[in-house]
Scaffold this motif. Structure first.
Motif, PDB file in Angstrom:
ATOM      1  N   ASN A 151      23.842  -1.408  31.248  1.00 41.37           N
ATOM      2  CA  ASN A 151      23.672  -2.850  31.442  1.00 41.37           C
ATOM      3  C   ASN A 151      22.330  -3.345  30.903  1.00 41.37           C
ATOM      4  O   ASN A 151      22.243  -4.419  30.316  1.00 41.37           O
ATOM      5  CB  ASN A 151      23.803  -3.192  32.932  1.00 41.37           C
ATOM      6  N   ILE A 152      21.278  -2.550  31.112  1.00 40.25           N
ATOM      7  CA  ILE A 152      19.972  -2.911  30.547  1.00 40.25           C
ATOM      8  C   ILE A 152      20.042  -2.855  29.031  1.00 40.25           C
ATOM      9  O   ILE A 152      19.523  -3.740  28.331  1.00 40.25           O
ATOM     10  CB  ILE A 152      18.870  -1.972  31.075  1.00 40.25           C
ATOM     11  N   LYS A 154      22.631  -3.310  27.124  1.00 40.57           N
ATOM     12  CA  LYS A 154      23.377  -4.474  26.660  1.00 40.57           C
ATOM     13  C   LYS A 154      22.527  -5.736  26.750  1.00 40.57           C
ATOM     14  O   LYS A 154      22.553  -6.588  25.847  1.00 40.57           O
ATOM     15  CB  LYS A 154      24.642  -4.642  27.500  1.00 40.57           C
ATOM     16  N   HIS A 155      21.754  -5.855  27.826  1.00 43.14           N
ATOM     17  CA  HIS A 155      20.873  -7.021  28.000  1.00 43.14           C
ATOM     18  C   HIS A 155      19.876  -7.111  26.848  1.00 43.14           C
ATOM     19  O   HIS A 155      19.650  -8.197  26.296  1.00 43.14           O
ATOM     20  CB  HIS A 155      20.131  -6.907  29.332  1.00 43.14           C
ATOM     21  N   GLU A 158      21.580  -8.280  23.648  1.00 40.41           N
ATOM     22  CA  GLU A 158      21.959  -9.691  23.659  1.00 40.41           C
ATOM     23  C   GLU A 158      20.754 -10.627  23.772  1.00 40.41           C
ATOM     24  O   GLU A 158      20.870 -11.833  23.521  1.00 40.41           O
ATOM     25  CB  GLU A 158      22.929  -9.960  24.820  1.00 40.41           C
ATOM     26  N   ASN A 159      19.607 -10.081  24.174  1.00 39.88           N
ATOM     27  CA  ASN A 159      18.398 -10.888  24.349  1.00 39.88           C
ATOM     28  C   ASN A 159      17.236 -10.207  23.628  1.00 39.88           C
ATOM     29  O   ASN A 159      16.399  -9.538  24.255  1.00 39.88           O
ATOM     30  CB  ASN A 159      18.086 -11.052  25.842  1.00 39.88           C
ATOM     31  N   THR A 179      13.743 -11.843  33.193  1.00 38.31           N
ATOM     32  CA  THR A 179      14.085 -12.708  32.062  1.00 38.31           C
ATOM     33  C   THR A 179      14.607 -14.044  32.590  1.00 38.31           C
ATOM     34  O   THR A 179      15.669 -14.096  33.205  1.00 38.31           O
ATOM     35  CB  THR A 179      15.154 -12.060  31.167  1.00 38.31           C
ATOM     36  N   ASP A 181      16.154 -17.971  32.573  1.00 39.89           N
ATOM     37  CA  ASP A 181      17.323 -18.530  31.890  1.00 39.89           C
ATOM     38  C   ASP A 181      17.268 -20.047  32.047  1.00 39.89           C
ATOM     39  O   ASP A 181      16.732 -20.571  33.021  1.00 39.89           O
ATOM     40  CB  ASP A 181      18.608 -17.972  32.496  1.00 39.89           C
ATOM     41  N   PHE A 387      21.349  -5.576  36.467  1.00 37.37           N
ATOM     42  CA  PHE A 387      21.795  -6.203  35.216  1.00 37.37           C
ATOM     43  C   PHE A 387      23.312  -6.150  35.071  1.00 37.37           C
ATOM     44  O   PHE A 387      23.859  -6.634  34.081  1.00 37.37           O
ATOM     45  CB  PHE A 387      21.124  -5.537  34.014  1.00 37.37           C
ATOM     46  N   ARG A 392      23.641  -8.994  39.057  1.00 32.87           N
ATOM     47  CA  ARG A 392      23.060 -10.256  38.627  1.00 32.87           C
ATOM     48  C   ARG A 392      23.521 -11.406  39.516  1.00 32.87           C
ATOM     49  O   ARG A 392      22.745 -12.289  39.876  1.00 32.87           O
ATOM     50  CB  ARG A 392      23.444 -10.532  37.165  1.00 32.87           C
ATOM     51  N   HIS A 440      18.072 -10.598  35.055  1.00 28.46           N
ATOM     52  CA  HIS A 440      18.300 -11.727  34.161  1.00 28.46           C
ATOM     53  C   HIS A 440      18.773 -12.914  34.985  1.00 28.46           C
ATOM     54  O   HIS A 440      19.867 -12.903  35.553  1.00 28.46           O
ATOM     55  CB  HIS A 440      19.351 -11.366  33.106  1.00 28.46           C
ATOM     56  N   ASP A 442      20.267 -16.547  35.974  1.00 26.78           N
ATOM     57  CA  ASP A 442      21.450 -17.270  35.520  1.00 26.78           C
ATOM     58  C   ASP A 442      21.230 -18.755  35.797  1.00 26.78           C
ATOM     59  O   ASP A 442      21.137 -19.167  36.956  1.00 26.78           O
ATOM     60  CB  ASP A 442      22.686 -16.760  36.268  1.00 26.78           C
TER      61      ASP A 442
END
Length: 543
Positions: A151-152, A154-155, A158-159, A179, A181, A387, A392, A440, A442
Motif C-alpha cells: 500500500n505504501i 502504491k501510494h 501514485e503520489n 500526505t 489532500d 495506507f 485510510r 494519506h 482524504d
C-alpha cells in the motif's frame, strides 16, 4: 554508523542528565533494544499460516511507539481509532511519551539521547529524523517497503511528490510522512451585499479591486453614517500583507518559515529579493495610507474576521475557503443582509489570474522504525495498514457506526458529528483520528463539513486552473539544515521588519531605500541561502 549515533547519544545524555531526571516517564531503559548490542530480527509468520483480512500476526503483538507532536498530541493507549486498528491487525501500540510534558521537541530529544528507542517513532522534523536515520538510529525502509508494504509502494507510485519527499539526502527512506489532500487553500471573498448597495460589480483586476475598496471606504456601504469600514482585512497579521503581493506579479507568498521561495524554470528564487516585490510594496503602502487595508492588520490577529464582520465593518478578505464561507450562517441574525461570497482572484498587474496560496504537497510529520526494533516486518506492515483502503478510512473518518455510516459505498459522517459544537476534526483527533502520522489524508472528510458557498468557490478555482502549484517541501542534510535555519531566520526577520516599516509609512519605499534593502539581504547571506536551497531543490527533483 550505529556506533556513531550511540556515541553521540551517550555524550548528549550526560549533558542532559538533569533534563532526563525531570522528564522521566518512570520506565527503565530496555538495554536489549540498544542498537549497538542487538540486531533486528525479522519474525515473519510461518509460511503455512494463513492470515485473513488485515491481520499481521496470528497472536496479538505489542509494539511501543513514541508520538508527541505539536506540544499537545500525545499517544493515548485508549484512543478508539488505534484500538480499532489493533482489532484489525493484531498489533497493539503502547505509547512511551510522557503525558506530563507539553514540549514535543524536548521529549524527542530526551528519547534520542537515552539510547533506548521504541519500535515506532513519530517526529515532526523530517530532516532531523533523516539525520538520525543515516547515523543508524532508524531503519532504511526501502527493502521493507518493497517486500512487505504494497500500500505504501502504491501510494508512492501514485503520489510522486510524496515519494520524492520521503527520501533522505543519501537516497534512502527512513520516514513515512503525512500526505495532505485537497485542491484549494485560500480564496478571495467579498461582501456582495455591499456591492449591491453601491451598485458595483465584483472586481476582476487589481485596478478594479482598488476602486471597489476605495468605494467601500468612502461610500458608507454599512449605512451607519460613519467612515468606519475596513475594506481589506486579514487575521494572518504579517502573512495577510504577503498575501497581497501576487496582485503585482511578485512571487513567494506566505508559507511560514519557508516564506518567499519559489522556482522558475528550475531556478530557486526568493520573492522578496526580486524587482517585482518593490512595485508590490509601493502599492500596498499606498493602499494602507489611504485606509483601504485594516490599520491593525499587523496586530489584530486570529479574531479579525469575527470582529470586523461581526460589527459590519469588514469588506474583503483572502482566507481559507471552508472557515470563511460559514460567516453567512454565523452572522445571519446579527448583521441584516450579510452576504459574503467567493470571487475569482483579481488579475494581477500583468493580466494574470493566479491564486498564490495552495495546500502543501507533503508534510514533515510522520513516523518510522527504530533500528533496535525486534519486529521490523510487523512494524512496516502496521505502517502499511494505514495506507490500505480500510486504514485510510479509519484515520480519515473514524469508526463506522460511531462517527460515520456507509452511504452508496462511501463514508458519510453522522448528523451528530456534523452538528456537534466541536469541529469534526477536533472530535476525530480526540479519539485518535486525523493525526499527522504517516497516512494519506482524504479531502472527502473535509468536503462533508464544507458548505455550498465554499464548495462553489473551490470548484471555480480548481476548474479554471487559478491555483499555483505549491513549492515542494525539500529536505536538507543536517549541516544544510543548521545553516538554512541560521540564514533563513536572519533574512526573513529583516524582510518582515522592512515590509512593516514601508507599509506603515515609517520609511519611504523608493529606489535608494530598496537598493539598501537588497544590499542588506546580500550581507545577511541571501545568495548563500539561495544556493543552499537550490541544492536541496535539485536533489528533490532528481529523486
Amino acid at each position: 554508523m550505529k556506533k556513531k549515533w550511540l556515541a553521540s547519544s551517550i555524550i548528549a545524555m550526560t549533558m542532559l542528565a538533569s533534563l532526563l531526571a525531570g522528564c522521566s516517564s518512570g520506565e527503565k531503559p530496555n538495554n536489549t533494544n540498544n542498537p549497538a548490542t542487538s540486531k533486528p530480527q525479522e519474525s515473519n509468520p510461518p509460511a503455512e499460516e494463513q492470515l485473513t483480512g488485515h491481520l499481521i500476526t496470528k497472536d496479538p503483538l505489542e509494539l511501543k511507539i513514541h508520538l508527541h507532536y505539536a506540544d499537545k498530541f500525545i499517544f493515548d493507549d485508549e484512543w478508539p481509532v488505534f484500538k480499532k486498528a489493533a482489532e484489525l491487525t493484531n498489533i497493539k501500540l503502547k505509547g512511551t511519551a510522557s503525558k506530563a510534558s507539553t514540549n514535543s521537541k524536548e521529549m524527542f530529544n530526551v528519547m534520542m539521547v537515552s539510547g533506548s528507542l521504541p519500535d515506532i517513532v513519530h517526529h515532526q522534523t523530517k530532516e532531523q529524523y533523516d539525520s538520525y536515520g543515516m547515523e543508524g538510529a532508524f531503519l532504511a525502509l526501502d527493502d521493507l517497503i518493497e517486500e512487505h508494504a504494497p500500500n505504501i509502494k502504491k501510494h508512492f507510485e501514485e503520489n510522486p511528490n510524496a515519494a520524492k519527499f520521503a527520501k533522505a539526502p543519501d537516497g534512502k527512506i527512513y520516514f513515512i510522512n503525512f500526505t495532505p489532500d485537497g485542491p484549494a487553500a485560500k480564496g478571495w471573498f467579498i461582501r456582495q451585499d455591499w456591492l449591491d448597495k453601491l451598485e458595483l460589480k465584483a472586481p476582476t483586476t487589481v485596478d478594479e479591486l482598488y476602486e471597489v475598496l476605495k468605494a467601500f471606504k468612502e461610500k458608507d456601504p454599512n449605512g451607519n453614517n460613519k467612515t468606519d469600514e475596513v475594506p481589506f482585512l486579514s487575521r494572518a497579521n504579517m502573512d495577510g500583507i504577503y498575501d497581497l503581493i501576487s496582485l503585482w506579479g511578485a512571487s513567494g507568498g506566505s508559507d511560514g518559515t519557508k516564506r518567499g521561495f519559489f522556482a522558475e524554470n528550475g531556478v530557486v528564487k526568493y520573492g522578496m529579493y526580486e524587482p517585482a516585490y518593490k512595485t508590490a510594496v509601493e502599492n500596498i503602502a499606498k493602499w494602507y495610507a489611504e485606509g483601504l487595508i485594516d490599520k491593525e492588520i499587523f496586530t489584530r490577529g486570529a479574531k479579525a474576521r469575527d470582529i470586523l464582520f461581526g460589527d459590519n465593518t469588514g469588506g474583503v478578505v483572502h482566507d481559507w475557503f471552508s472557515s470563511t464561507a460559514v460567516y453567512n450562517d454565523k452572522l445571519a441574525s446579527q448583521v441584516e443582509g450579510f452576504n459574503l461570497v467567493p470571487i475569482a482572484p483579481p488579475a494581477n498587474s500583468n493580466g494574470v489570474i493566479i491564486e498564490a496560496s495552495s495546500r502543501k504537497l507533503t508534510h514533515p510529520n510522520g513516523w518510522g522504525i527504530a533500528s533496535s526494533s525486534k519486529h521490523p516486518v510487523e512494524a512496516i506492515k502496521y505502517l502499511d495498514f494505514w495506507f490500505s483502503e480500510d486504514g485510510r478510512k479509519l484515520m480519515n473518518f473514524g469508526i463506522e457506526g460511531k462517527h460515520y455510516e456507509m452511504v452508496d459505498g462511501k463514508p458519510k459522517f453522522k448528523d451528530e458529528v456534523l452538528n456537534n459544537e466541536k469541529s469534526v476534526i477536533q472530535q476525530l483527533q480526540e479519539e485518535g483520528g486525523q493525526l499527522e502520522i504517516g497516512f494519506h489524508q482524504d479531502y472527502e472528510y473535509e468536503k462533508q463539513w464544507t458548505n455550498e458557498i465554499a464548495l462553489k468557490g473551490i470548484e471555480e478555482y480548481v476548474g479554471k486552473g487559478y491555483i499555483q502549484e505549491a513549492y515542494p517541501s525539500v529536505t536538507y542534510t543536517e549541516e544544510e539544515r543548521t545553516k538554512f535555519q541560521e540564514l533563513n531566520v536572519a533574512v526573513n526577520t529583516y524582510a518582515d521588519e522592512m515590509l512593516q516599516k514601508w507599509v506603515l509609512g515609517a520609511e519611504p519605499i523608493n529606489d535608494d531605500n530598496f537598493a539598501k534593502y537588497l544590499k542588506r539581504l546580500d550581507a545577511l547571506g541571501i545568495k548563500e541561502l539561495l544556493e543552499l536551497e537550490q541544492r536541496a531543490y535539485d536533489r528533490y527533483m532528481a529523486n
